[in-house]
Design an enzyme around this catalytic site. Structure first.
Site, PDB file in Angstrom:
ATOM      1  CE  LYS A  36      -5.428   0.831   9.336  1.00  0.00           C
ATOM      2  NZ  LYS A  36      -5.512  -0.398  10.083  1.00  0.00           N
ATOM      3  CB  THR A  37      -5.189   2.586   2.796  1.00  0.00           C
ATOM      4  OG1 THR A  37      -4.434   2.014   3.587  1.00  0.00           O
ATOM      5  CG2 THR A  37      -4.093   3.427   1.908  1.00  0.00           C
ATOM      6  CG  ASP A 222      -3.074   5.406   6.703  1.00  0.00           C
ATOM      7  OD1 ASP A 222      -3.697   5.106   7.483  1.00  0.00           O
ATOM      8  OD2 ASP A 222      -2.669   4.691   5.644  1.00  0.00           O
ATOM      9  CD  GLU A 223      -0.662   2.310   9.162  1.00  0.00           C
ATOM     10  OE1 GLU A 223      -1.170   2.088  10.243  1.00  0.00           O
ATOM     11  OE2 GLU A 223      -0.669   1.392   8.242  1.00  0.00           O
ATOM     12  CD  GLN A 253      -3.545  -2.952  12.301  1.00  0.00           C
ATOM     13  OE1 GLN A 253      -2.515  -2.844  11.506  1.00  0.00           O
ATOM     14  NE2 GLN A 253      -4.676  -2.331  12.025  1.00  0.00           N
ATOM     15  NE  ARG A 615      -0.821  -6.545   8.485  1.00  0.00           N
ATOM     16  CZ  ARG A 615      -1.695  -5.759   8.760  1.00  0.00           C
ATOM     17  NH1 ARG A 615      -1.788  -4.742   7.666  1.00  0.00           N
ATOM     18  NH2 ARG A 615      -2.398  -5.417   9.636  1.00  0.00           N
TER      19      ARG A 615
END
Length: 673
Positions: A36-37, A222-223, A253, A615
DNA sequence: AAGGAGGGTTTTTTT
DNA sequence: AACCCTCCTT
């Protein structure tokens, strides 16, 4: 270092599609570990390469840590050849930036202070006292939760009464008005106000909105699953002229529902932007197939999710492990023992380990064990620094100094350290000041003339105000010397001797004094990296980002250490070896969510577990203790319901409670620490 | 007004 | 166990 063109070649087709779509709205639905990032940073590079001026691109990250990392990655990708910096910010920092320039249009003072959680709590406490609600029926925390719910739904105090469902809500609506008028009188904003007032500004002052709209051609977020209603409306307003907006998120998430984020926002995106291109990222490059399988199996238990098929690209070399211990001490000892062995004999660098937990109280034991084993670790999370009384006091001094209106901060420190201004004096003055609607300082002399307060108290208060004025002048005249001035202030008020009085244990005294040093250091650090430092700006930064010094420098220093953090702070990060501890009903899922007795709240806890699991890159260990100390008593715990969901064949070990009791006996007779 | 003793309360997660 | 509040003594 790769050039952007080389970088593009490294992307898979959906990633490339997201990165090279430079116009119009895009929704990127991206699973955990799918880059994503990377999409955001590479697209930022792509936009710049296509000729957009860097400073006309706004990227919003969820946390300060995430925005620092994004800045770092962008710099790595593009080198230093940029003609200007792209703006990478959190929502709150963005709003502060806007409000510092425009808030006067709303009739607020531009000198406003930002109140953090601790300050909010004490304002809430006084608000409740004002309306004589017994604190039993509503704690400051309850009130703040309700206020926050109203604020994130853009409900202003005067309309809160229309959104009331029961008696407690009604009391809260009254307290909300009190709370807000206190903040207002103090010239302070809480975190939600930063967003709310910015939105109000955009609604009421079209010219101000237009000024902001003209600053950016492109916005990326983001997020996105953690964006709340107000945040969405702000962004929608900002991109209205061009609709160049990319959002990236994963509904699995979403872990900030308690803060107003709703999974529906990510669905609503297509409603607001019907022409939006939707891209799905489903190739997971982070976790091994086994880790991903456990995560998927768990999250399947949630209803109404965006069904997606995450493909693992990595073969496991080891299984996901589940460990059980008789008590929390054995849990900490064994896990730290294992890490130590892997580190010292196996040569695994400390930076590869992460310990994740649900609450901030859990790491204490692990810290003790890590220190005993002389392993380097960093506890991530700003909470601990702010919870220190000394830090809160010093911040209150700085606020009272920088903003004479801030009577709330002033009252905190008016007699700290004690200088002969007692509670009754303050009460009488306050009453008089409120009745006359004047600042406290203005009623002091009259009150003494009328015999309301003693001459002695009058003198003490006046010299206190002089002290504040003196430091106000000094800080204004020579801001570059801020750290030195703060140190002088600490000396002048004899804060050190206050610490000695309050804490008798020498190691406590040392630790507390060290906090003062650390505070001065953080001021110095701020001054060193800022071209034109001001007290207000320092306070803003501290409120938004935690103490200066937890930033770049510390990041590097802390880099080669074992990371300890809550699952919430671990969002967006990845580690080769993850230990997820305390998998017990009551902890994960947390008792509050169980008590709430709704599938939604348990579902969010499940997503939290999902985030934690995903993670892990290569090795994942989950653990639980069969008994745990709670309120000073040892009690048997129940294995987390998620364990049964994650592992088909999970059965709790029945002998552990007995073993814990034996451990307890040994502790009592002193054979165990 | 200050300081100490004792009693009651507390515990989610963060910008 | 840590913190805050209240009450009591000095």
């Amino acid at each position: 270092m790769s050039t952007p063109q080389d970088a593009l070649a490294q992307l898979n087709p959906p990633q490339r599609e997201a990165v090279t779509t430079l116009r119009g709205p895009i929704l990127v639905l991206a699973g955990a570990g799918t880059g994503k990032t990377r999409v955001i940073t590479y697209r930022l590079a792509e936009l710049i390469r296509s000729g957009i001026r860097p400073d006309r691109i706004l990227s919003v990250a969820f946390t300060n840590k995430a925005s620092r990392e994004m800045r770092q990655r962008t710099a790595d990708l593009l080198g230093r050849r940029l003609p200007a910096k792209p703006l990478i910010s959190t929502f709150h920092a963005l709003c502060v930036r806007i409000l510092r320039r425009e808030i006067a249009l709303l009739g607020y003072p531009t000198t406003f202070a930002i109140y953090d959680r601790g300050d909010q709590e004490s304002v809430a406490r006084t608000a409740l006292r004002d309306i004589r609600v017994s604190e039993k029926s509503m704690t400051p925390g309850d009130l703040l939760a309700r206020i926050s719910r109203w604020k994130t739904a853009a409900v202003l105090p005067e309309h809160a009464a229309d959104h009331v469902e029961n008696d407690l809500d009604f009391l809260a609506s009254v307290a909300y008005r009190k709370y807000q008028s206190r903040l207002r009188a103090t010239g302070a904003l809480d975190f939600d106000d930063l967003l709310l007032l910015t939105m109000q500004l955009f609604y009421e002052q079209p010219a101000a909105l237009e000024r902001q709209q003209q600053l950016f051609d492109h916005v990326q977020i983001d997020e996105y699953q953690d964006t709340n209603g107000i945040q969405f409306q702000l962004i929608e307003a900002l991109v209205r002229p061009h609709r160049n907006l990319l959002v990236v998120g994963d509904d699995d998430q979403s872990i900030y529902g308690w803060r107003g984020a709703e999974v529906t926002h990510i669905l609503n995106f297509q409603h607001h932007f019907p022409e939006a291109k939707v891209v799905r990222l489903e190739d997971n490059y982070r976790c091994t197939d086994r880790i991903l399988a456990v995560a998927n199996q768990l999250v399947q238990y949630n209803q109404g999710r965006h069904e997606k098929t995450l493909r693992a690209h990595k073969q496991a070399t080891s299984n996901v492990r589940m460990l059980e211990f008789p008590d929390e001490l054995s849990e900490a000892e064994s896990i730290v023992g294992e890490i130590r062995q892997l580190h010292e004999q196996g040569g695994v660098p400390a930076r590869k380990f992460a310990l994740l937990f649900r609450t901030n109280e859990q790491p204490r034991l692990f810290e003790t064990e890590l220190r005993r084993a002389s392993l380097k670790y960093t506890l991530i999370g700003t909470q601990s620094f702010f919870d220190r009384r000394e830090i809160r006091d010093l911040l209150a001094y700085l606020r009272a100094i920088s903003n004479p209106q801030d009577e709330h901060s002033l009252l905190r420190i008016i007699n700290t350290p004690s200088r002969g201004i007692g509670d009754s004096t303050v009460q009488k003055l306050l009453e008089r000041a409120v009745k006359q609607g004047r600042p406290l300082q203005h009623v002091v002399n009259e009150a003494a003339d009328d015999g309301l307060i003693t001459r002695r108290a009058e003198a003490a208060i006046n010299s206190f105000y002089e002290l504040l004025q003196k430091y106000r002048d000094r800080l204004q005249a020579d801001p570059k010397n801020m750290a030195h001035t703060v140190r002088k202030l600490i000396e002048e008020i004899y804060y050190e001797s206050e610490i000695c009085k309050q804490y008798k244990a020498p190691d406590q005294q040392l630790a507390r004094s060290a906090m003062l040093e650390q505070f001065v250091d953080s001021v110095q650090e701020y001054v060193d990296r800022t071209t034109s430092p001001t007290t207000t700006d320092f306070l803003d930064e501290t409120a938004l980002e935690g103490p200066a010094g937890t930033s770049e420098k510390d990041d590097k220093l802390a880099d080669d250490a074992i990371k300890l953090m809550t699952i919430h702070s671990a969002k967006g990060l990845e580690f080769p070896r993850v230990y997820l501890v305390g998998l017990e009903d009551g902890l994960l899922p947390h008792q509050r969510s169980i008590d709430a007795d709704s599938t939604d709240s348990i579902a969010e806890e499940r997503r939290l577990a999902y985030v934690a699991i995903t993670r892990a890159e290569d090795h994942l260990t989950v653990s639980r203790a069969a008994t745990r100390m709670k309120w000073g008593k040892r009690r048997a715990t129940k294995a987390s319901r998620f364990l049964y969901e994650m592992f088909d064949d999970y059965v709790p070990d029945p002998d552990l409670v007995e073993q814990a009791m034996q451990n307890e006996m040994q502790t009592i007779i002193g054979r165990r620490r």
